[in-house]
Motif scaffolding. Structure first.
Motif, PDB file in Angstrom:
ATOM      1  N   PRO A  41       1.735   6.283  -8.603  1.00  0.00           N
ATOM      2  CA  PRO A  41       0.952   7.455  -8.179  1.00  0.00           C
ATOM      3  C   PRO A  41      -0.173   7.110  -7.202  1.00  0.00           C
ATOM      4  CG  PRO A  41       0.498   6.907 -10.488  1.00  0.00           C
ATOM      5  CD  PRO A  41       1.624   6.036 -10.052  1.00  0.00           C
ATOM      6  N   ASP A  42      -0.597   5.850  -7.174  1.00  0.00           N
ATOM      7  CA  ASP A  42      -1.718   5.518  -6.288  1.00  0.00           C
ATOM      8  C   ASP A  42      -1.275   5.041  -4.913  1.00  0.00           C
ATOM      9  OD1 ASP A  42      -3.297   6.090  -8.437  1.00  0.00           O
ATOM     10  OD2 ASP A  42      -3.189   4.014  -9.193  1.00  0.00           O
ATOM     11  N   LYS A  43       0.014   4.992  -4.707  1.00  0.00           N
ATOM     12  CA  LYS A  43       0.485   4.484  -3.421  1.00  0.00           C
ATOM     13  C   LYS A  43       1.060   5.605  -2.566  1.00  0.00           C
ATOM     14  CE  LYS A  43       1.641  -0.032  -5.324  1.00  0.00           C
ATOM     15  NZ  LYS A  43       0.443  -0.775  -4.962  1.00  0.00           N
ATOM     16  N   TYR A  44       1.116   5.300  -1.286  1.00  0.00           N
ATOM     17  CA  TYR A  44       1.746   6.222  -0.352  1.00  0.00           C
ATOM     18  C   TYR A  44       3.264   6.061  -0.508  1.00  0.00           C
ATOM     19  CZ  TYR A  44       3.443   7.613   4.334  1.00  0.00           C
ATOM     20  OH  TYR A  44       4.111   8.163   5.383  1.00  0.00           O
ATOM     21  N   VAL A  45       3.961   7.147  -0.833  1.00  0.00           N
ATOM     22  CA  VAL A  45       5.424   7.067  -0.906  1.00  0.00           C
ATOM     23  C   VAL A  45       6.001   8.214  -0.077  1.00  0.00           C
ATOM     24  CG1 VAL A  45       7.479   7.124  -2.379  1.00  0.00           C
ATOM     25  CG2 VAL A  45       5.403   6.031  -3.221  1.00  0.00           C
ATOM     26  N   GLU A  46       6.724   7.864   0.942  1.00  0.00           N
ATOM     27  CA  GLU A  46       7.329   8.871   1.818  1.00  0.00           C
ATOM     28  C   GLU A  46       8.831   8.648   1.842  1.00  0.00           C
ATOM     29  OE1 GLU A  46       7.799  11.788   3.084  1.00  0.00           O
ATOM     30  OE2 GLU A  46       5.847  11.791   4.090  1.00  0.00           O
ATOM     31  N   SER A  47       9.579   9.742   2.004  1.00  0.00           N
ATOM     32  CA  SER A  47      11.021   9.555   2.110  1.00  0.00           C
ATOM     33  C   SER A  47      11.442   9.657   3.574  1.00  0.00           C
ATOM     34  CB  SER A  47      11.754  10.590   1.263  1.00  0.00           C
ATOM     35  OG  SER A  47      11.180  11.856   1.439  1.00  0.00           O
ATOM     36  N   PHE A  48      12.516   9.004   3.891  1.00  0.00           N
ATOM     37  CA  PHE A  48      13.096   9.137   5.231  1.00  0.00           C
ATOM     38  C   PHE A  48      14.484   9.727   5.028  1.00  0.00           C
ATOM     39  CE2 PHE A  48      15.344   7.587   9.048  1.00  0.00           C
ATOM     40  CZ  PHE A  48      14.507   8.148  10.005  1.00  0.00           C
ATOM     41  N   LEU A  49      14.594  10.998   5.389  1.00  0.00           N
ATOM     42  CA  LEU A  49      15.816  11.733   5.048  1.00  0.00           C
ATOM     43  C   LEU A  49      16.828  11.664   6.180  1.00  0.00           C
ATOM     44  CD1 LEU A  49      13.854  14.780   3.580  1.00  0.00           C
ATOM     45  CD2 LEU A  49      14.969  12.971   2.263  1.00  0.00           C
ATOM     46  N   ALA A  50      17.350  10.485   6.391  1.00  0.00           N
ATOM     47  CA  ALA A  50      18.329  10.307   7.467  1.00  0.00           C
ATOM     48  C   ALA A  50      19.546  11.189   7.207  1.00  0.00           C
ATOM     49  CB  ALA A  50      18.753   8.849   7.538  1.00  0.00           C
ATOM     50  N   PRO A  51      20.155  11.720   8.268  1.00  0.00           N
ATOM     51  CA  PRO A  51      21.306  12.594   8.043  1.00  0.00           C
ATOM     52  C   PRO A  51      22.472  11.812   7.464  1.00  0.00           C
ATOM     53  CG  PRO A  51      21.105  12.075  10.368  1.00  0.00           C
ATOM     54  CD  PRO A  51      19.899  11.487   9.691  1.00  0.00           C
ATOM     55  N   ARG A  52      23.231  12.485   6.602  1.00  0.00           N
ATOM     56  CA  ARG A  52      24.412  11.833   6.040  1.00  0.00           C
ATOM     57  C   ARG A  52      25.673  12.354   6.723  1.00  0.00           C
ATOM     58  NH1 ARG A  52      22.268  13.014   0.187  1.00  0.00           N
ATOM     59  NH2 ARG A  52      21.378  14.703   1.411  1.00  0.00           N
TER      60      ARG A  52
ATOM     61  N   ASP B 125       0.832  -1.208   0.000  1.00  0.00           N
ATOM     62  CA  ASP B 125       0.000   0.000   0.000  1.00  0.00           C
ATOM     63  C   ASP B 125       0.860   1.250   0.000  1.00  0.00           C
ATOM     64  OD1 ASP B 125      -1.855  -2.156   1.325  1.00  0.00           O
ATOM     65  OD2 ASP B 125      -3.091  -0.551   0.482  1.00  0.00           O
ATOM     66  N   GLY B 126       2.094   1.083   0.423  1.00  0.00           N
ATOM     67  CA  GLY B 126       2.965   2.254   0.460  1.00  0.00           C
ATOM     68  C   GLY B 126       4.413   1.870   0.643  1.00  0.00           C
ATOM     69  N   PHE B 127       5.245   2.890   0.554  1.00  0.00           N
ATOM     70  CA  PHE B 127       6.697   2.691   0.696  1.00  0.00           C
ATOM     71  C   PHE B 127       7.299   3.853   1.482  1.00  0.00           C
ATOM     72  CE2 PHE B 127       5.455   0.911  -3.462  1.00  0.00           C
ATOM     73  CZ  PHE B 127       5.829  -0.415  -3.284  1.00  0.00           C
ATOM     74  N   VAL B 128       8.288   3.528   2.286  1.00  0.00           N
ATOM     75  CA  VAL B 128       9.072   4.574   2.955  1.00  0.00           C
ATOM     76  C   VAL B 128      10.519   4.356   2.524  1.00  0.00           C
ATOM     77  CG1 VAL B 128       9.819   5.577   5.144  1.00  0.00           C
ATOM     78  CG2 VAL B 128       7.507   4.647   4.929  1.00  0.00           C
ATOM     79  N   LEU B 129      11.079   5.358   1.839  1.00  0.00           N
ATOM     80  CA  LEU B 129      12.383   5.144   1.206  1.00  0.00           C
ATOM     81  C   LEU B 129      13.417   6.141   1.697  1.00  0.00           C
ATOM     82  CD1 LEU B 129      10.897   4.716  -2.373  1.00  0.00           C
ATOM     83  CD2 LEU B 129      11.578   2.896  -0.827  1.00  0.00           C
TER      84      LEU B 129
END
Ligand code: SF4
Ligand code: SF4
Lengths: 408, 378
Positions: free
Chosen positions: B116-127, B93-97
């Motif tokens: 486009p129909d899925k939940y896509v969120e980013s996880f912006l971990a510090p580099r 149903d979704g992705f966290v990338l």
């Protein structure tokens, strides 16, 4: 009184003086900071750290077709051939001393800003471990589209800029001068406005500049931002181009300028002038790219200087979402009235290139303009196939011609 | 579904977990959120009632991904995209990338535009990981993920919900650590392949259920057993796929006594402190994982950790598992190899690629290395 220098003479003078000062940095009590082309370098300038850009040095060597020679040495040292050619040729230069310039001074410290890419962080780490030198990573999370998140990202970046100031103070044992920084920001803002004005002159028909002029013209914006001479240079450049506009002088004569093209990505440095000639023979002139616009900063001097600096760093095209990048490019298409696009998949630059197939889909859908996509490398000639690319370019112009005729 | 698996069944399931996940979704009516493996706080996803599934590629052929990611992108990134585009996309149903390297710089955009129909969120971990701002930012990102999932689901979670998820995840890691400790001493009881299949599967299935299997497996093992004739090595890298690579170790009695894999010990090090606020604890965990990451640290730290691990496990060699086209690894490798060799630690680099159809090349080189190891100072 001496005669006013041309932009070309001014550029040479500024560059010579800059490199001369850099080579004498220690004598002058200054430090050398290696940094990324996109970087909050204003903090260096305000603190007497001389910024040196190994990327620029690599460009000189790659343009002079030294790529294969330098990269091969590095591959023999165990580095893979698909790493960025800037990094590989730089490692090759370190190993052999071979360069078409006088080389660059050795670093005292590093500042890697990942609004551009992560490669530079890794590259700088390789160089830093030789002398156990300090590396500051200015981490700019992707500037996602959500407004609230953007505010948070900028806040995180401002905190980091303050950490960077402490880092510099600690290394130099000198207090950071905020008044001087304010002045540097003022000059940087001024030259950035002029730089953008210069790029935007490609709006005229015929265009007085092509991207090749922009690529030459951008150098000073990268390494001399924050100085009066940088402002003077862009003022002179704008005046010269304006004079061309006033006389109706274009890269191609008005009746020959058929295709006004967008270029995605960095250039193929060693094919720089060949590409200009080839495209010109078809009535094509590449006007711009988001890459050259990466230094059209819009610093807002009414804001806290660290805030406007952070906002400008995180919002570069290379740190923006593909959707935002498409918006930025679409705006250029509109403003410059472009009717073709060349999408270069640059093997060296994964950070910029991996977005290209998706960006191309979005852009062609939005503009209705067909795209020429080709894969090669900006600096490593082994990945460049002359005949294949010529054929692609020919075929592309045939398509454009067909569309053009249909329209007419 | 996963509560009473034998070791053999774990390996089968880990080879292709998706049929069982599909069945589980049908049985429970729950939804699935995928995430790539770089430090996404999966406990948060779980606390919202989703099944978090770590995306670790597929061995099935590439069809659609090459048009989106060229052949110089690492095979893990391409393989994951293919997995979602061609094979299992409908399950999610979704992705966290997360964004970690140049390859992943725009990956969540590519996924968002392609799904486009899925939940896509980013996880912006510090580099960067050494400055106070990194800690500040990790917490911000965890809070943002919580708010984003709340926005998507229309639900809110309490600290207690998160604590409950943390407990289940911690238990899973603790059980796996117990089993690893037994395997380290008694490799005849659990093979390398079984061990890493357990860890991998634990990242993809319902932990509460799988913990029951792990308990039974652990309790069935003799904690004092010992096996003779094995040579101990450590494995260094990000992932080690396909699982068949571990057969190459098992076949000739090479025991992986320690590792730094993200799909290995680095994952098991992610036990979250259970006192204090859950978000703070998750943020603290981000910095607790001892092992080197090519994203945060430089080669010196990696080298120090290899050295410590090598000594602590009394290993005879290090095997570095390199993922082709992973630039994060490749900037480090030449110097790292040099440092390790200089220390007198025998090292062998295995080049791997998802979608590898034949391991014969890897086998020949790995066997030659192990033979030389045995013929040497052992
Ligand atoms: S070309 Fe790309 S990868 Fe190389 S230094 Fe520039 S931005 Fe980074
Ligand atoms: S760190 Fe390496 S393996 Fe991971 S996504 Fe980036 S390139 Fe691929």
């Amino acid at each position: 009184m001496s005669e006013k220098l041309t932009s070309r003479q001014l550029s040479k003078k500024i560059t010579d003086e800059y490199m001369d000062e850099a080579f004498r940095a220690h004598e002058l009590g200054k430090l050398i900071g290696y940094t990324t082309a996109i970087s909050p370098v204003e903090l260096f300038v305000a603190h007497d750290v001389i910024p040196i850009y190994p990327e620029n040095h690599s460009v000189a060597n790659l343009t002079a077709k030294k790529g294969v020679e330098l990269c091969s040495v590095v591959e023999g040292m165990g580095y893979s051939s698909h790493l960025c050619a800037y990094a590989r040729s730089d490692f090759g230069y370190r190993a052999t001393g071979a360069t078409v310039t006088k080389g660059i001074p050795e670093p005292d410290l590093f500042l890697a800003c990942n609004a551009q890419c992560f490669t530079l962080t890794k590259w700088f780490q390789v160089l830093a471990r030789k002398g156990n030198l300090p590396v500051f990573i200015f981490d700019t999370p992707e500037y996602v589209m959500d407004k609230k998140t953007r505010q948070e990202i900028v806040k995180y970046c401002v905190i980091q800029l303050k950490e960077l100031i402490s880092f510099l103070e600690e290394i130099t044992k000198k207090k950071f001068d905020y008044d001087r920084f304010g002045e540097v920001m003022r000059l940087s803002a001024e030259s950035s406005i002029l730089y953008k004005k210069f790029l935007d002159m490609a709006q005229y028909k015929p265009s007085p500049i092509s991207i090749f002029d922009a690529l030459i013209g951008m150098a000073i914006a990268v390494y001399r931002r924050g100085t009066q001479e940088c402002v003077d240079y862009y003022q002179t450049l704008c005046d010269e181009i304006q004079a061309k506009v006033d006389q109706g002088i274009g890269v191609l004569p008005k009746d020959k300028e058929k295709y006004r093209l967008y270029w995605e990505n960095l250039p193929v440095w060693f094919k720089f002038s060949d590409h200009a000639k080839l495209l010109g023979s078809y009535g094509g002139v590449i006007l711009t790219s988001l890459y050259v616009h990466a230094w059209s900063f819009e610093f807002d001097l009414t804001k806290d200087p660290l805030l406007t600096l952070a906002e400008n760093m995180v919002s570069r095209f290379s740190n923006s979402t593909i959707e935002d990048r498409a918006d930025m490019a679409t705006e250029l298409f509109r403003k410059y009235d472009m009717n073709g696009m060349i999408m270069f998949m640059n093997r060296s630059c994964k950070a910029v290139s991996f977005a290209v197939p998706t960006l191309k889909d979005v852009l062609t859908k939005r503009t209705g303009i067909p795209a020429l996509v080709f894969e090669s490398d900006m600096g490593d000639q082994r990945f460049y196939s002359e005949s294949q690319i010529r054929t692609r370019i020919e075929a592309y112009f045939e398509t454009l011609d067909r569309l053009h005729l249909n329209k007419v | 579904m996963w509560e009473s698996l034998s070791l053999k069944e774990v390996v089968d399931c880990a080879n292709d977990p998706y049929p069982s996940i599909r069945q589980w979704v049908r049985d429970t009516g729950k939804k699935v959120v995928g995430s790539t493996i770089a430090d996404v706080p999966e406990e948060v996803i779980h606390a919202y009632g989703f099944l978090p599934v770590a995306l670790v590629g597929t061995q099935k052929p590439l069809k659609k991904a090459p048009a989106k990611l060229p052949d110089n992108a690492c095979s893990l990134a391409r393989s994951n995209l293919e997995l979602a585009m061609s094979y299992e996309g409908d399950l999610f149903d979704g992705f966290v990338l997360p964004q970690v390297c140049d390859t992943t710089q725009h990956l969540s955009d590519i996924w968002r535009i392609n799904f486009p129909d899925k939940y896509v969120e980013s996880f912006l971990a510090p580099r960067q990981a050494d400055r106070p701002s990194a800690r500040y930012w990790v917490k911000e990102e965890i809070d943002r993920l919580i708010a984003s999932l709340a926005g998507w689901t229309g639900r809110t979670i309490k600290d207690h919900d998160l604590q409950e998820s943390i407990k289940v995840f911690n238990e899973s890691k603790a059980l796996l650590k117990d089993i690893y400790a037994i395997k380290r001493k008694n490799p005849a009881a659990v093979t390398n392949k079984e061990m890493f299949a357990m860890i991998k599967l634990s990242m993809q299935v319902d932990k509460a259920e799988f913990n029951q299997s792990l308990k039974k497996i652990r309790d069935g093992l003799d904690p004092n057993g010992k096996a003779e004739g094995y040579t101990d090595v450590i494995v260094v890298g990000i992932t080690c796929d396909p699982l068949e690579i571990f057969d190459l170790f098992d076949e000739i009695k090479i025991n992986i006594a320690g590792d730094s894999l993200v799909t290995g010990t680095r994952y098991l090090q992610g036990i979250v402190p259970e006192n204090g606020g859950a978000v703070d604890a998750l943020a603290a965990r981000h910095f607790q994982r001892g092992f080197y990451s090519p994203i945060h640290d430089d080669v010196f730290r990696n080298f120090e950790e290899v050295k410590v691990l090598y000594k602590a496990t009394n290993a005879k060699a290090a095997v570095y598992v390199h993922i082709e086209f992973c630039e994060s690894e490749e900037y480090d490798l030449p110097d790292l190899k040099k440092m390790i060799r200089k220390e007198g630690i025998p090292i062998h680099v295995v080049d791997t690629e998802y979608q590898t159809t034949s391991l014969s090349h890897v086998r020949t080189r790995l066997q030659a290395f192990f033979e030389s190891l045995r013929g040497g100072a052992l």
